[in-house]
Design a protein around this motif. Sequence first.
Motif, PDB file in Angstrom:
ATOM      1  N   THR A 147     -21.350   6.060  61.106  1.00 42.23           N
ATOM      2  CA  THR A 147     -21.855   7.091  61.163  1.00 42.23           C
ATOM      3  C   THR A 147     -23.422   7.091  60.601  1.00 42.23           C
ATOM      4  OG1 THR A 147     -20.962   8.446  59.215  1.00 42.23           O
ATOM      5  CG2 THR A 147     -19.809   8.665  61.171  1.00 42.23           C
ATOM      6  N   LEU A 148     -23.646   6.269  59.935  1.00 44.86           N
ATOM      7  CA  LEU A 148     -24.886   6.082  59.299  1.00 44.86           C
ATOM      8  C   LEU A 148     -25.765   5.404  60.407  1.00 44.86           C
ATOM      9  CD1 LEU A 148     -23.912   5.195  55.617  1.00 44.86           C
ATOM     10  CD2 LEU A 148     -24.677   7.568  56.430  1.00 44.86           C
ATOM     11  N   THR A 149     -27.134   5.982  60.420  1.00 41.45           N
ATOM     12  CA  THR A 149     -28.121   5.344  61.312  1.00 41.45           C
ATOM     13  C   THR A 149     -28.730   4.227  60.435  1.00 41.45           C
ATOM     14  OG1 THR A 149     -29.982   6.552  60.524  1.00 41.45           O
ATOM     15  CG2 THR A 149     -28.735   7.553  62.248  1.00 41.45           C
ATOM     16  N   PRO A 150     -29.390   3.128  61.364  1.00 44.19           N
ATOM     17  CA  PRO A 150     -30.182   2.247  60.479  1.00 44.19           C
ATOM     18  C   PRO A 150     -31.265   2.582  59.456  1.00 44.19           C
ATOM     19  CG  PRO A 150     -29.795   1.578  62.787  1.00 44.19           C
ATOM     20  CD  PRO A 150     -29.446   2.967  62.599  1.00 44.19           C
ATOM     21  N   ASP A 151     -31.896   3.958  59.973  1.00 47.01           N
ATOM     22  CA  ASP A 151     -32.956   4.438  59.004  1.00 47.01           C
ATOM     23  C   ASP A 151     -32.319   5.194  57.738  1.00 47.01           C
ATOM     24  OD1 ASP A 151     -35.114   3.694  60.498  1.00 47.01           O
ATOM     25  OD2 ASP A 151     -34.977   5.639  61.860  1.00 47.01           O
ATOM     26  N   GLN A 152     -30.953   5.538  57.899  1.00 47.28           N
ATOM     27  CA  GLN A 152     -30.314   5.986  56.591  1.00 47.28           C
ATOM     28  C   GLN A 152     -29.927   4.933  55.693  1.00 47.28           C
ATOM     29  OE1 GLN A 152     -27.572   8.210  59.193  1.00 47.28           O
ATOM     30  NE2 GLN A 152     -28.246  10.245  58.272  1.00 47.28           N
ATOM     31  N   LEU A 153     -29.349   3.780  56.458  1.00 50.01           N
ATOM     32  CA  LEU A 153     -28.907   2.590  55.559  1.00 50.01           C
ATOM     33  C   LEU A 153     -29.756   1.932  55.071  1.00 50.01           C
ATOM     34  CD1 LEU A 153     -26.191   0.947  58.148  1.00 50.01           C
ATOM     35  CD2 LEU A 153     -25.896   1.957  55.779  1.00 50.01           C
ATOM     36  N   ALA A 154     -31.117   1.796  55.458  1.00 51.68           N
ATOM     37  CA  ALA A 154     -32.262   1.047  54.850  1.00 51.68           C
ATOM     38  C   ALA A 154     -32.429   1.260  53.429  1.00 51.68           C
ATOM     39  CB  ALA A 154     -33.623   1.014  55.887  1.00 51.68           C
ATOM     40  N   PRO A 155     -32.886   2.418  52.951  1.00 44.61           N
ATOM     41  CA  PRO A 155     -32.794   2.659  51.607  1.00 44.61           C
ATOM     42  C   PRO A 155     -31.616   2.345  50.802  1.00 44.61           C
ATOM     43  CG  PRO A 155     -32.942   4.874  52.771  1.00 44.61           C
ATOM     44  CD  PRO A 155     -33.034   3.720  53.611  1.00 44.61           C
ATOM     45  N   MET A 156     -30.577   2.555  51.320  1.00 49.03           N
ATOM     46  CA  MET A 156     -29.219   2.396  50.622  1.00 49.03           C
ATOM     47  C   MET A 156     -29.291   0.825  50.352  1.00 49.03           C
ATOM     48  SD  MET A 156     -27.033   5.029  52.556  1.00 49.03           S
ATOM     49  CE  MET A 156     -25.490   4.633  51.689  1.00 49.03           C
ATOM     50  N   LEU A 157     -29.404   0.078  51.143  1.00 50.45           N
ATOM     51  CA  LEU A 157     -29.480  -1.528  51.133  1.00 50.45           C
ATOM     52  C   LEU A 157     -30.429  -1.858  50.157  1.00 50.45           C
ATOM     53  CD1 LEU A 157     -28.907  -2.244  54.844  1.00 50.45           C
ATOM     54  CD2 LEU A 157     -27.124  -2.826  53.040  1.00 50.45           C
ATOM     55  N   ARG A 158     -31.613  -1.378  50.557  1.00 54.51           N
ATOM     56  CA  ARG A 158     -32.841  -1.872  49.265  1.00 54.51           C
ATOM     57  C   ARG A 158     -32.334  -1.519  48.204  1.00 54.51           C
ATOM     58  NH1 ARG A 158     -36.540   0.548  53.789  1.00 54.51           N
ATOM     59  NH2 ARG A 158     -37.257  -1.512  54.777  1.00 54.51           N
ATOM     60  N   CYS A 159     -31.666  -0.132  47.776  1.00 54.80           N
ATOM     61  CA  CYS A 159     -31.173   0.082  46.203  1.00 54.80           C
ATOM     62  C   CYS A 159     -30.299  -0.969  45.863  1.00 54.80           C
ATOM     63  CB  CYS A 159     -30.584   1.431  46.382  1.00 54.80           C
ATOM     64  SG  CYS A 159     -30.044   2.066  44.733  1.00 54.80           S
ATOM     65  N   TRP A 160     -29.298  -1.472  46.420  1.00 53.51           N
ATOM     66  CA  TRP A 160     -28.567  -2.403  46.305  1.00 53.51           C
ATOM     67  C   TRP A 160     -29.386  -3.963  45.838  1.00 53.51           C
ATOM     68  CZ3 TRP A 160     -26.523  -6.377  49.873  1.00 53.51           C
ATOM     69  CH2 TRP A 160     -25.743  -7.155  49.310  1.00 53.51           C
ATOM     70  N   ALA A 161     -30.121  -4.128  46.794  1.00 56.89           N
ATOM     71  CA  ALA A 161     -30.598  -5.726  46.738  1.00 56.89           C
ATOM     72  C   ALA A 161     -31.742  -5.623  45.682  1.00 56.89           C
ATOM     73  CB  ALA A 161     -31.236  -5.966  48.124  1.00 56.89           C
ATOM     74  N   ALA A 162     -32.182  -4.742  45.190  1.00 56.28           N
ATOM     75  CA  ALA A 162     -33.643  -4.366  44.570  1.00 56.28           C
ATOM     76  C   ALA A 162     -33.204  -5.581  43.213  1.00 56.28           C
ATOM     77  CB  ALA A 162     -33.740  -3.262  44.049  1.00 56.28           C
ATOM     78  N   GLY A 163     -34.403  -6.393  43.161  1.00 55.95           N
ATOM     79  CA  GLY A 163     -34.600  -7.369  42.142  1.00 55.95           C
ATOM     80  C   GLY A 163     -33.843  -8.635  42.235  1.00 55.95           C
ATOM     81  N   MET A 164     -33.078  -8.767  43.321  1.00 56.69           N
ATOM     82  CA  MET A 164     -32.476 -10.178  43.829  1.00 56.69           C
ATOM     83  C   MET A 164     -33.405 -10.645  44.901  1.00 56.69           C
ATOM     84  SD  MET A 164     -28.385  -9.164  43.321  1.00 56.69           S
ATOM     85  CE  MET A 164     -28.449  -7.633  44.573  1.00 56.69           C
ATOM     86  N   GLU A 165     -34.251 -11.362  44.780  1.00 54.90           N
ATOM     87  CA  GLU A 165     -35.244 -11.530  45.850  1.00 54.90           C
ATOM     88  C   GLU A 165     -34.554 -12.417  47.155  1.00 54.90           C
ATOM     89  OE1 GLU A 165     -38.285 -13.950  43.709  1.00 54.90           O
ATOM     90  OE2 GLU A 165     -39.339 -12.240  43.434  1.00 54.90           O
ATOM     91  N   ASN A 166     -33.587 -13.350  46.765  1.00 53.03           N
ATOM     92  CA  ASN A 166     -33.022 -13.884  48.057  1.00 53.03           C
ATOM     93  C   ASN A 166     -32.272 -12.806  48.755  1.00 53.03           C
ATOM     94  OD1 ASN A 166     -31.083 -13.761  45.802  1.00 53.03           O
ATOM     95  ND2 ASN A 166     -29.911 -15.119  46.817  1.00 53.03           N
ATOM     96  N   VAL A 167     -31.546 -11.898  48.119  1.00 54.66           N
ATOM     97  CA  VAL A 167     -30.753 -10.873  48.937  1.00 54.66           C
ATOM     98  C   VAL A 167     -31.720 -10.032  49.483  1.00 54.66           C
ATOM     99  CG1 VAL A 167     -28.879  -8.820  48.563  1.00 54.66           C
ATOM    100  CG2 VAL A 167     -28.723 -11.137  47.062  1.00 54.66           C
ATOM    101  N   GLU A 168     -32.797  -9.618  48.661  1.00 52.47           N
ATOM    102  CA  GLU A 168     -33.773  -8.444  49.402  1.00 52.47           C
ATOM    103  C   GLU A 168     -34.308  -9.035  50.877  1.00 52.47           C
ATOM    104  OE1 GLU A 168     -36.077  -6.682  45.354  1.00 52.47           O
ATOM    105  OE2 GLU A 168     -36.751  -8.520  46.343  1.00 52.47           O
ATOM    106  N   ALA A 169     -34.291 -10.469  50.823  1.00 51.02           N
ATOM    107  CA  ALA A 169     -34.963 -10.991  51.850  1.00 51.02           C
ATOM    108  C   ALA A 169     -34.150 -11.059  53.055  1.00 51.02           C
ATOM    109  CB  ALA A 169     -35.510 -12.538  51.427  1.00 51.02           C
TER     110      ALA A 169
END
Length: 149
Positions: A8-30
């Motif tokens: 039920t989440l849109t890509p625009d809703q997921l984007a900041p959530m995914l970025r929050c999780w990946a933050a600080g891990m450059e390979n995962v951020e990429a």
Amino acid sequence: MAELDTTTLTPDQLAPMLRCWAAGMENVEAGVELLITHRYWLERGDFRAACITADDHGWSPDGTICSIATVDWDAVTATAKDTDAPPAAGSVLRLACALADGVKHAVALGKELQNLEPSDVPLVLEAVAHTTGRHHADAALRVTGRFEL
């Protein structure tokens, strides 16, 4: 903490959530940024259901509470093998997975790059540059199609 229905989440809703999780891990951020900017996979409900988990209560890098979404890279690899997606989208998915966790999810780089659509190339190049820390150096990338510095 409540798990969220990723279908039920849109890509625009997921984007900041995914970025929050990946933050600080450059390979995962990429890998995450490649999925976000490419959009194809995040727009597919079946992909979100199989490969992404979301929760309304996670920790951001600065210690604040935020909604968070994680990617199951093993599930991504399985999806990439068994999909009806166009070849270019499959290659973007495999490249995102390899960038995020290349030791476990290596790809035949030449083959995957040959499958890309012209519009995918800058996204992949930006993701590769991100893994090297180029985003921290405030360095501009200039892609000309020729090997020059």
